[in-house]
Design a protein around this motif. Structure first.
Motif, PDB file in Angstrom:
ATOM      1  N   HIS A  85       0.806  -1.213   0.000  1.00 51.82           N
ATOM      2  CA  HIS A  85       0.000   0.000   0.000  1.00 51.82           C
ATOM      3  C   HIS A  85       0.848   1.277   0.000  1.00 51.82           C
ATOM      4  O   HIS A  85       0.360   2.348   0.348  1.00 51.82           O
ATOM      5  CB  HIS A  85      -0.927  -0.003   1.219  1.00 51.82           C
ATOM      6  N   GLN A  86       2.097   1.149  -0.424  1.00 49.98           N
ATOM      7  CA  GLN A  86       3.015   2.287  -0.373  1.00 49.98           C
ATOM      8  C   GLN A  86       2.480   3.492  -1.143  1.00 49.98           C
ATOM      9  O   GLN A  86       2.481   4.628  -0.646  1.00 49.98           O
ATOM     10  CB  GLN A  86       4.388   1.888  -0.936  1.00 49.98           C
ATOM     11  N   LEU A  87       1.993   3.274  -2.347  1.00 48.60           N
ATOM     12  CA  LEU A  87       1.505   4.372  -3.178  1.00 48.60           C
ATOM     13  C   LEU A  87       0.289   5.033  -2.535  1.00 48.60           C
ATOM     14  O   LEU A  87       0.202   6.274  -2.463  1.00 48.60           O
ATOM     15  CB  LEU A  87       1.146   3.868  -4.580  1.00 48.60           C
ATOM     16  N   THR A  88      -0.645   4.237  -2.055  1.00 49.75           N
ATOM     17  CA  THR A  88      -1.848   4.779  -1.404  1.00 49.75           C
ATOM     18  C   THR A  88      -1.482   5.610  -0.187  1.00 49.75           C
ATOM     19  O   THR A  88      -2.023   6.702   0.024  1.00 49.75           O
ATOM     20  CB  THR A  88      -2.787   3.634  -0.977  1.00 49.75           C
ATOM     21  N   LEU A  89      -0.556   5.097   0.612  1.00 52.04           N
ATOM     22  CA  LEU A  89      -0.144   5.804   1.821  1.00 52.04           C
ATOM     23  C   LEU A  89       0.570   7.110   1.482  1.00 52.04           C
ATOM     24  O   LEU A  89       0.383   8.134   2.147  1.00 52.04           O
ATOM     25  CB  LEU A  89       0.750   4.909   2.675  1.00 52.04           C
ATOM     26  N   GLU A  90       1.379   7.094   0.437  1.00 55.13           N
ATOM     27  CA  GLU A  90       2.078   8.316   0.020  1.00 55.13           C
ATOM     28  C   GLU A  90       1.087   9.374  -0.446  1.00 55.13           C
ATOM     29  O   GLU A  90       1.263  10.565  -0.195  1.00 55.13           O
ATOM     30  CB  GLU A  90       3.087   7.996  -1.090  1.00 55.13           C
ATOM     31  N   GLU A  91       0.026   8.946  -1.136  1.00 52.80           N
ATOM     32  CA  GLU A  91      -0.985   9.883  -1.622  1.00 52.80           C
ATOM     33  C   GLU A  91      -1.716  10.567  -0.471  1.00 52.80           C
ATOM     34  O   GLU A  91      -2.185  11.697  -0.602  1.00 52.80           O
ATOM     35  CB  GLU A  91      -1.979   9.159  -2.525  1.00 52.80           C
ATOM     36  N   MET A  92      -1.829   9.885   0.664  1.00 56.06           N
ATOM     37  CA  MET A  92      -2.490  10.490   1.829  1.00 56.06           C
ATOM     38  C   MET A  92      -1.650  11.588   2.460  1.00 56.06           C
ATOM     39  O   MET A  92      -2.171  12.447   3.160  1.00 56.06           O
ATOM     40  CB  MET A  92      -2.808   9.409   2.864  1.00 56.06           C
ATOM     41  N   GLY A  93      -0.347  11.536   2.223  1.00 56.54           N
ATOM     42  CA  GLY A  93       0.515  12.616   2.687  1.00 56.54           C
ATOM     43  C   GLY A  93       0.804  12.618   4.173  1.00 56.54           C
ATOM     44  O   GLY A  93       1.209  13.658   4.721  1.00 56.54           O
ATOM     45  N   LEU A  94       0.624  11.475   4.830  1.00 55.34           N
ATOM     46  CA  LEU A  94       0.898  11.416   6.261  1.00 55.34           C
ATOM     47  C   LEU A  94       2.346  10.993   6.516  1.00 55.34           C
ATOM     48  O   LEU A  94       2.869  10.130   5.812  1.00 55.34           O
ATOM     49  CB  LEU A  94      -0.034  10.418   6.953  1.00 55.34           C
ATOM     50  N   PRO A  95       3.007  11.566   7.516  1.00 55.82           N
ATOM     51  CA  PRO A  95       4.351  11.110   7.892  1.00 55.82           C
ATOM     52  C   PRO A  95       4.324   9.639   8.308  1.00 55.82           C
ATOM     53  O   PRO A  95       3.302   9.141   8.790  1.00 55.82           O
ATOM     54  CB  PRO A  95       4.721  12.017   9.075  1.00 55.82           C
ATOM     55  N   LYS A  96       5.447   8.947   8.159  1.00 55.89           N
ATOM     56  CA  LYS A  96       5.505   7.524   8.471  1.00 55.89           C
ATOM     57  C   LYS A  96       5.122   7.233   9.912  1.00 55.89           C
ATOM     58  O   LYS A  96       4.497   6.211  10.209  1.00 55.89           O
ATOM     59  CB  LYS A  96       6.915   6.985   8.183  1.00 55.89           C
TER      60      LYS A  96
END
Length: 281
Positions: free
Chosen positions: A207-218
């Protein structure tokens, strides 16, 4: 500007629902209205019944009018409703009259079908249930998403949860966190049949791409293994979350009334206010 439906608290509820509801209305830019419910069953003469009914409603109105004066909120519309089943009126009225949020205290009950469960199974409007035992010094909003779902209805529900969680975090100034629980029963975890850490790593990668699109810090993304209700409770406590935002698919029929879902299980122990978003279907 939307409308916020505040349910006057039950006698056994210790949360100051009216005060908290008015505060939320101000933060979210919504117009509040307060609804108080009363009902008693009488045997005998119909005329006496109607007189008693009016007296009970008037007594309730006077109590709440005085409370609103104390809160400097006398201009807030107040409705006193005679209804045996609170959830039925809330569900129908909120949807028909254009309300976009219901605020209610969690009703303490040991019965199989408490009011809150019935409301979650029928509402078409998001419901905020206020905990009676809030965490101290909370400063975050935790949203629960099902990242792996391929069901279109669940995917749409994910988007709704994300939208409402962002709105709530912005309004309250809370830090937004995401939780995804990989459902792995405790017995399987204890037996070490699966490599739990590898499951989590795979989920992050998937889900890396989806998580990056949300813009939340790790550090604000949490993928964990376990039972959803316990994991979300523990994570909300660790983060000192003011709010937990989650979706609920509403079941119908006898099995739906008996089995419950994660949103309902969470209410039995949570110390955060819970915003439940109903599925569109």
């Amino acid at each position: 500007m939307g409308k916020l439906f505040i349910v006057e608290p039950h006698e056994s509820t210790h949360t100051d629902v009216i005060s908290k509801g008015l505060q939320l209305a101000k933060l979210l830019g919504k117009t509040p209205e307060i609804f108080a419910y009363c009902y008693e069953y009488f045997y005998g003469d119909r005329v006496i019944y109607e007189e008693a009914k009016q007296q009970l409603q008037e007594h309730k109105r006077q109590q709440l009018t005085e409370r609103l004066k104390q809160l400097d909120a006398s201009d807030v519309p107040l409705h006193v409703v005679w209804s045996k089943y609170l959830y039925e009126h809330v569900t129908e009225y909120a949807a028909n009259e254009g309300f976009d949020l219901v605020v209610k205290g969690i009703h303490p009950s040991e019965h199989m079908l408490p009011t809150d469960w019935q409301l979650l199974r029928t509402t078409k409007v998001p419901v905020m249930l206020l905990t009676q035992n809030p965490l101290q010094h909370g400063s975050s909003v935790l949203m629960a998403l099902d990242l792996d779902t391929e069901n279109p209805q669940k995917q749409q529900l994910n988007q709704q949860v994300l939208h409402h969680a962002r709105e709530l975090a912005t309004a309250t100034g809370g830090e937004l966190h995401l939780a995804y629980v990989l459902r792995v029963p405790r017995l399987i975890r204890d037996l070490e049949v699966l490599n739990v850490q590898q499951l989590i790593k795979d989920a992050y990668r998937r889900h890396q791409l989806t998580l990056e699109e949300m813009g939340l810090p790790k550090e604000q993304i949490h993928i964990i293994c376990g039972e959803p209700d316990l994991c979300l409770y523990q994570l909300a406590c660790r983060l000192k979350s003011d709010y937990l935002v989650m979706g609920a698919r509403q079941r119908q029929g006898l099995m739906g009334w008996m089995l419950g879902n994660t949103a309902e299980q969470i209410l039995q122990r949570i110390r955060s206010d819970v915003l439940v978003i109903p599925s569109a279907g």
